[in-house]
Design a protein around this motif. Sequence first.
Motif, PDB file in Angstrom:
ATOM      1  N   LEU A   7       0.846  -1.194   0.000  1.00 32.57           N
ATOM      2  CA  LEU A   7       0.000   0.000   0.000  1.00 32.57           C
ATOM      3  C   LEU A   7       0.884   1.248   0.000  1.00 32.57           C
ATOM      4  N   LYS A   8       0.244   2.406  -0.128  1.00 34.25           N
ATOM      5  CA  LYS A   8       1.014   3.668  -0.175  1.00 34.25           C
ATOM      6  C   LYS A   8       1.836   3.874   1.093  1.00 34.25           C
ATOM      7  N   ASP A   9       1.343   3.350   2.219  1.00 33.03           N
ATOM      8  CA  ASP A   9       2.095   3.531   3.478  1.00 33.03           C
ATOM      9  C   ASP A   9       3.100   2.385   3.699  1.00 33.03           C
ATOM     10  N   ARG A  95     -17.913  -5.616  -7.276  1.00 36.29           N
ATOM     11  CA  ARG A  95     -18.236  -5.022  -5.968  1.00 36.29           C
ATOM     12  C   ARG A  95     -16.956  -4.968  -5.173  1.00 36.29           C
ATOM     13  N   LEU A  96     -16.836  -3.937  -4.372  1.00 37.94           N
ATOM     14  CA  LEU A  96     -15.562  -3.706  -3.698  1.00 37.94           C
ATOM     15  C   LEU A  96     -15.807  -2.982  -2.388  1.00 37.94           C
ATOM     16  N   ILE A  97     -15.157  -3.457  -1.343  1.00 34.53           N
ATOM     17  CA  ILE A  97     -15.285  -2.738  -0.070  1.00 34.53           C
ATOM     18  C   ILE A  97     -13.999  -2.888   0.740  1.00 34.53           C
ATOM     19  N   VAL A  98     -13.546  -1.759   1.282  1.00 36.46           N
ATOM     20  CA  VAL A  98     -12.265  -1.698   1.992  1.00 36.46           C
ATOM     21  C   VAL A  98     -12.536  -1.280   3.445  1.00 36.46           C
ATOM     22  N   ALA A  99     -11.838  -1.935   4.382  1.00 35.57           N
ATOM     23  CA  ALA A  99     -12.005  -1.599   5.815  1.00 35.57           C
ATOM     24  C   ALA A  99     -11.563  -0.157   6.056  1.00 35.57           C
ATOM     25  N   LYS A 103      -8.510   2.594   4.057  1.00 35.80           N
ATOM     26  CA  LYS A 103      -8.958   3.414   2.923  1.00 35.80           C
ATOM     27  C   LYS A 103      -7.917   4.469   2.561  1.00 35.80           C
ATOM     28  N   ARG A 104      -7.979   4.907   1.304  1.00 34.64           N
ATOM     29  CA  ARG A 104      -7.106   5.960   0.742  1.00 34.64           C
ATOM     30  C   ARG A 104      -5.630   5.587   0.786  1.00 34.64           C
ATOM     31  N   LYS A 105      -5.358   4.278   0.745  1.00 34.95           N
ATOM     32  CA  LYS A 105      -3.963   3.828   0.700  1.00 34.95           C
ATOM     33  C   LYS A 105      -3.688   3.054  -0.589  1.00 34.95           C
ATOM     34  N   GLY A 106      -4.636   3.108  -1.509  1.00 37.03           N
ATOM     35  CA  GLY A 106      -4.434   2.430  -2.791  1.00 37.03           C
ATOM     36  C   GLY A 106      -4.958   1.003  -2.830  1.00 37.03           C
ATOM     37  N   LEU A 107      -5.544   0.517  -1.725  1.00 42.05           N
ATOM     38  CA  LEU A 107      -5.990  -0.886  -1.709  1.00 42.05           C
ATOM     39  C   LEU A 107      -7.182  -1.106  -2.645  1.00 42.05           C
ATOM     40  N   GLY A 108      -8.102  -0.130  -2.686  1.00 47.73           N
ATOM     41  CA  GLY A 108      -9.254  -0.259  -3.583  1.00 47.73           C
ATOM     42  C   GLY A 108      -8.791  -0.432  -5.021  1.00 47.73           C
ATOM     43  N   ARG A 109      -7.828   0.381  -5.410  1.00 50.19           N
ATOM     44  CA  ARG A 109      -7.331   0.316  -6.784  1.00 50.19           C
ATOM     45  C   ARG A 109      -6.613  -1.017  -7.047  1.00 50.19           C
ATOM     46  N   LEU A 110      -5.846  -1.489  -6.067  1.00 51.65           N
ATOM     47  CA  LEU A 110      -5.133  -2.769  -6.224  1.00 51.65           C
ATOM     48  C   LEU A 110      -6.121  -3.935  -6.330  1.00 51.65           C
ATOM     49  N   PRO A 134     -25.346   7.958  -2.229  1.00 53.58           N
ATOM     50  CA  PRO A 134     -24.420   8.470  -1.194  1.00 53.58           C
ATOM     51  C   PRO A 134     -23.023   7.844  -1.238  1.00 53.58           C
ATOM     52  N   GLN A 135     -22.805   6.821  -2.048  1.00 51.96           N
ATOM     53  CA  GLN A 135     -21.483   6.162  -2.087  1.00 51.96           C
ATOM     54  C   GLN A 135     -20.510   6.976  -2.953  1.00 51.96           C
ATOM     55  N   LYS A 136     -20.124   8.113  -2.406  1.00 49.60           N
ATOM     56  CA  LYS A 136     -19.324   9.087  -3.181  1.00 49.60           C
ATOM     57  C   LYS A 136     -17.918   8.570  -3.481  1.00 49.60           C
ATOM     58  N   GLN A 139     -18.071   6.294  -6.416  1.00 48.52           N
ATOM     59  CA  GLN A 139     -18.219   7.013  -7.692  1.00 48.52           C
ATOM     60  C   GLN A 139     -16.884   7.622  -8.104  1.00 48.52           C
ATOM     61  N   SER A 140     -16.147   8.113  -7.108  1.00 48.12           N
ATOM     62  CA  SER A 140     -14.872   8.759  -7.407  1.00 48.12           C
ATOM     63  C   SER A 140     -13.834   7.756  -7.919  1.00 48.12           C
ATOM     64  N   ILE A 141     -13.674   6.623  -7.227  1.00 49.09           N
ATOM     65  CA  ILE A 141     -12.640   5.662  -7.647  1.00 49.09           C
ATOM     66  C   ILE A 141     -12.978   5.101  -9.024  1.00 49.09           C
ATOM     67  N   HIS A 143     -14.800   6.436 -11.375  1.00 42.09           N
ATOM     68  CA  HIS A 143     -14.631   7.499 -12.361  1.00 42.09           C
ATOM     69  C   HIS A 143     -13.145   7.646 -12.698  1.00 42.09           C
ATOM     70  N   ARG A 144     -12.305   7.625 -11.654  1.00 39.86           N
ATOM     71  CA  ARG A 144     -10.843   7.736 -11.870  1.00 39.86           C
ATOM     72  C   ARG A 144     -10.306   6.558 -12.687  1.00 39.86           C
ATOM     73  N   LEU A 145     -10.964   5.409 -12.563  1.00 37.57           N
ATOM     74  CA  LEU A 145     -10.513   4.229 -13.302  1.00 37.57           C
ATOM     75  C   LEU A 145     -11.027   4.213 -14.746  1.00 37.57           C
TER      76      LEU A 145
HETATM   77  C1  LIG Z   1     -14.789   2.892  -2.694  1.00 35.65           C
HETATM   78  C2  LIG Z   1     -13.679   2.247  -1.884  1.00 35.65           C
HETATM   79  C3  LIG Z   1     -13.650   0.754  -2.212  1.00 35.65           C
HETATM   80  C4  LIG Z   1     -12.322   2.887  -2.255  1.00 35.65           C
HETATM   81  O1  LIG Z   1     -11.280   2.161  -1.611  1.00 35.65           O
HETATM   82  P1  LIG Z   1      -9.856   2.831  -1.252  1.00 35.65           P
HETATM   83  O2  LIG Z   1      -8.931   1.737  -0.884  1.00 35.65           O
HETATM   84  O3  LIG Z   1     -10.043   3.919  -0.275  1.00 35.65           O
HETATM   85  O4  LIG Z   1      -9.453   3.466  -2.666  1.00 35.65           O
HETATM   86  P2  LIG Z   1      -7.983   3.919  -3.150  1.00 35.65           P
HETATM   87  O5  LIG Z   1      -7.151   4.319  -1.978  1.00 35.65           O
HETATM   88  O6  LIG Z   1      -7.433   2.878  -4.054  1.00 35.65           O
HETATM   89  O7  LIG Z   1      -8.361   5.216  -3.969  1.00 35.65           O
HETATM   90  C5  LIG Z   1      -8.248   5.288  -5.365  1.00 35.65           C
HETATM   91  C6  LIG Z   1      -8.794   6.626  -5.838  1.00 35.65           C
HETATM   92  O8  LIG Z   1     -10.219   6.683  -5.658  1.00 35.65           O
HETATM   93  C7  LIG Z   1     -10.603   8.024  -5.294  1.00 35.65           C
HETATM   94  N1  LIG Z   1     -11.188   8.014  -3.934  1.00 35.65           N
HETATM   95  C8  LIG Z   1     -11.166   6.981  -3.052  1.00 35.65           C
HETATM   96  N2  LIG Z   1     -11.837   7.337  -1.929  1.00 35.65           N
HETATM   97  C9  LIG Z   1     -12.269   8.612  -2.116  1.00 35.65           C
HETATM   98  C10 LIG Z   1     -12.999   9.527  -1.320  1.00 35.65           C
HETATM   99  N3  LIG Z   1     -13.438   9.205  -0.083  1.00 35.65           N
HETATM  100  N4  LIG Z   1     -13.277  10.744  -1.825  1.00 35.65           N
HETATM  101  C11 LIG Z   1     -12.847  11.104  -3.056  1.00 35.65           C
HETATM  102  N5  LIG Z   1     -12.120  10.280  -3.862  1.00 35.65           N
HETATM  103  C12 LIG Z   1     -11.856   9.049  -3.394  1.00 35.65           C
HETATM  104  C13 LIG Z   1      -9.347   8.851  -5.332  1.00 35.65           C
HETATM  105  O9  LIG Z   1      -9.215   9.373  -6.638  1.00 35.65           O
HETATM  106  C14 LIG Z   1      -8.277   7.813  -5.049  1.00 35.65           C
HETATM  107  O10 LIG Z   1      -7.015   8.170  -5.541  1.00 35.65           O
HETATM  108  P3  LIG Z   1      -6.033   9.100  -4.645  1.00 35.65           P
HETATM  109  O11 LIG Z   1      -6.115   8.595  -3.235  1.00 35.65           O
HETATM  110  O12 LIG Z   1      -4.719   8.859  -5.295  1.00 35.65           O
HETATM  111  O13 LIG Z   1      -6.577  10.468  -4.785  1.00 35.65           O
HETATM  112  C15 LIG Z   1     -13.897   2.458  -0.358  1.00 35.65           C
HETATM  113  O14 LIG Z   1     -14.081   3.837  -0.106  1.00 35.65           O
HETATM  114  C16 LIG Z   1     -15.078   1.704   0.203  1.00 35.65           C
HETATM  115  O15 LIG Z   1     -14.938   0.556   0.615  1.00 35.65           O
HETATM  116  N6  LIG Z   1     -16.292   2.328   0.238  1.00 35.65           N
HETATM  117  C17 LIG Z   1     -17.480   1.710   0.756  1.00 35.65           C
HETATM  118  C18 LIG Z   1     -18.003   0.594  -0.122  1.00 35.65           C
HETATM  119  C19 LIG Z   1     -18.396   1.054  -1.495  1.00 35.65           C
HETATM  120  O16 LIG Z   1     -18.984   2.101  -1.700  1.00 35.65           O
HETATM  121  N7  LIG Z   1     -18.069   0.198  -2.485  1.00 35.65           N
HETATM  122  C20 LIG Z   1     -18.329   0.453  -3.875  1.00 35.65           C
HETATM  123  C21 LIG Z   1     -19.608  -0.095  -4.312  1.00 35.65           C
HETATM  124  S1  LIG Z   1     -19.327  -1.492  -5.334  1.00 35.65           S
END
Ligand SMILES: CC(C)(COP(=O)(O)OP(=O)(O)OC[C@H]1O[C@@H](n2cnc3c(N)ncnc32)[C@H](O)[C@@H]1OP(=O)(O)O)[C@@H](O)C(=O)NCCC(=O)NCCS
Length: 194
Positions: A7-9, A95-99, A103-110, A134-136, A139-141, A143-145
Amino acid sequence: MEKKVRLKDRTEILIRDMMPEDLDLSLAFFRSLPDEDRAYLRRDVAQRGAVEGRIREIRTRDVMRLVAVDDDQIVADGSLERSSEDWKKHVGEVRLIVAQPYKRKGLGRLMARELFLLAAQAKMEEILVRMMRPQKAAQSIFHRLGFRQEMVLPDYVVDRHGKKQDMIIMRCDLEALWREMEDFFATGDWERTR
Ligand SMILES: CC(C)(COP(=O)(O)OP(=O)(O)OC[C@H]1O[C@@H](n2cnc3c(N)ncnc32)[C@H](O)[C@@H]1OP(=O)(O)O)[C@@H](O)C(=O)NCCC(=O)NCCS
């Protein structure tokens, strides 16, 4: 599959297939999620029966589940589901969910990357993701992908608090998706799936 990632850390995490023995770990993971994350899930995964059901599904060919593990705890859960309907067999739903602490350490993207690799190996062509308004972060991750918002169904689903929510459907062509991911990761795995 089984792969170590950083992860990033710099924390080292193991991403691997979910196994039937993961029942208790998976239940502990879902029960540890903050209310604001659990509120928008399709099933009430705080219930043992729901987690048992998810694990039973991994025996089918159409559901693939991955978990991320740190210190013998599940810290993220990702799924790829292929439709059972013939006319949608080329589409996978992710579907994806991170503890919370991860969060915000790149695990979602990995995790997303590994799910997209599974989709490519399974010869899927498109990935779809559904979420509530409300799952902002989701939507952000996505969209970035490189996903685009395809459709909004107003007041279509009900959250855990009984409130109707808009359902957002985002979609991405798998080839296009990988081009986006190339900015972040090496392409070797992807090339091997062709
Ligand atoms: C969505 C989710 C999986 C992202 O996981 P994560 O490990 O935090 O994501 P990453 O660290 O890989 O973030 C990748 C990019 O997504 C975007 N992003 C992630 N979380 C964000 C937030 N809270 N606000 C804005 N952008 C966000 C950013 O662009 C981020 O890149 P950056 O950190 O370099 O700016 C996590 O927030 C989550 O589990 N949410 C609840 C469950 C959910 O909504 N799942 C999706 C439905 S299928």
